[in-house]
Scaffold this active site. Sequence first.
Site, mmCIF file in Angstrom:
data_model
loop_
_atom_site.group_PDB
_atom_site.id
_atom_site.type_symbol
_atom_site.label_atom_id
_atom_site.label_comp_id
_atom_site.label_asym_id
_atom_site.label_seq_id
_atom_site.Cartn_x
_atom_site.Cartn_y
_atom_site.Cartn_z
ATOM 1 N N CYS A 46 -10.568 0.946 9.737
ATOM 2 C CA CYS A 46 -9.954 1.182 8.322
ATOM 3 C C CYS A 46 -8.861 0.040 8.191
ATOM 4 O O CYS A 46 -8.843 -0.559 7.018
ATOM 5 C CB CYS A 46 -9.261 2.707 8.206
ATOM 6 N N GLY A 69 0.722 -1.007 -0.069
ATOM 7 C CA GLY A 69 0.110 -0.172 -0.005
ATOM 8 C C GLY A 69 0.844 1.245 0.037
ATOM 9 O O GLY A 69 1.572 1.573 0.943
ATOM 10 N N GLY A 95 1.619 7.794 -0.816
ATOM 11 C CA GLY A 95 2.278 8.968 -1.143
ATOM 12 C C GLY A 95 2.890 9.554 0.038
ATOM 13 O O GLY A 95 3.479 10.670 -0.034
ATOM 14 N N CYS A 101 -8.296 8.661 8.800
ATOM 15 C CA CYS A 101 -7.753 7.751 7.732
ATOM 16 C C CYS A 101 -8.538 7.960 6.419
ATOM 17 O O CYS A 101 -9.665 7.658 6.181
ATOM 18 C CB CYS A 101 -8.120 6.352 8.313
ATOM 19 N N MET A 123 -4.667 3.102 -2.705
ATOM 20 C CA MET A 123 -5.760 2.822 -2.316
ATOM 21 C C MET A 123 -6.817 4.250 -2.390
ATOM 22 O O MET A 123 -6.575 4.956 -1.666
ATOM 23 C CB MET A 123 -5.989 2.176 -0.934
#
Length: 377
Positions: free
Chosen positions: A109, A8, A11, A206, A34
């Site tokens: 999350c 995942g 960034g 999140c 994601m």
Amino acid sequence: MSQRVVLGLSGGVDSAVAAYLLKKQGYEVICVFMRNWDSSLNNDILGNPNNDASVCPQEQDYNDACKVAEHLGLEIRRVDFIKEYWDSVFTYFLEEYAKGRTPNPDILCNKHIKFKAFLDYAKKIDADYIATGHYARVEHHEGEDSVMLRGVDNNKDQTYFLCQLAQFQLKEALFPIGELTKPEVRKIAEELDLPVAHKKDSTGICFIGERDFKEFLKNYIPAKPGKIVNYENKEVIGEHQGIMYYTIGQRKGLNIGGKGGPWFVIGKEYDDNILYVAQGDSNDWLLSDEALITDVNWISSKKVEGDFDCTAKFRYRQKDNDVSIRFIDDTTIYVTFKKPVKAVTPGQAAVFYDGDVCLGGGTIEKVYKDNKEIEYL
């Protein structure tokens, strides 16, 4: 043939360094950004009546993730989990806030998106593992349970947010930066000249990001102003903007100055929309010595029997509290504190540890002092 890992890539600097470490270790790394919050689809999927086009600043994060992947020579894909996030995380988040409780969406999350929907996607493309940039560690043992350990960096340890992971999720997980401190991660990023080496850490909800939280929440739950009441004499001393915006123990933002020291929140009466506050020694109002924890996820396949001494955190970054726990049923734990603890709040998470091992966690349902339930709500 090298093992395939789906990472995942958010960034941010942590997942960027995680990608580099995995590649360095010889894994075949596929990066996935994601996409879980899409403001352009609010009316159709999320039901946002105001269609707030500024809801999610994900495009910059995605662009940063692409730059990192290109810099490291890795493939990157963009995958949508918008509906999964709304159904499994955000709906619960709104329901709890509407009740006047303060849930932790990051825990849900991780459970439902990063280590469920994301894991399902990884399996579809024949991945051996998934990986994230969490500050946590995992030990995999052939034929035995996997064990989750705190990250080496005590200031950044994120096992609190991973307490709801089950064995099937943990067995498939890697945490490449768990053995590193944040300064070490930054140093690696700088040495590699990664595009996000100096990008600041995200501190928002999140996948939703940093924003004026009250204004954001008003898009989904109408603000309902009400009375702020001095609990001792029941005198109305101010007006709140909606009890969902306040947490037990909160001092700032009450706007009810006066003599006698600072005011702090000690309770909420949901039906009458009243926020109760008090002054003086907060220990007199906020200390508790026992709690009932529900919806418990126990990471090990073997539950402890009888009374078991361990430590607990009742909010992130809180110091460890010595406690004794006892399972009442498979998903409910009764906790006795060795010393009274301040502001243990219903709706928030209790996470249990045995040394560096994260045992699991659940939701604080009820809180007690001197064998009497504290009526926070």
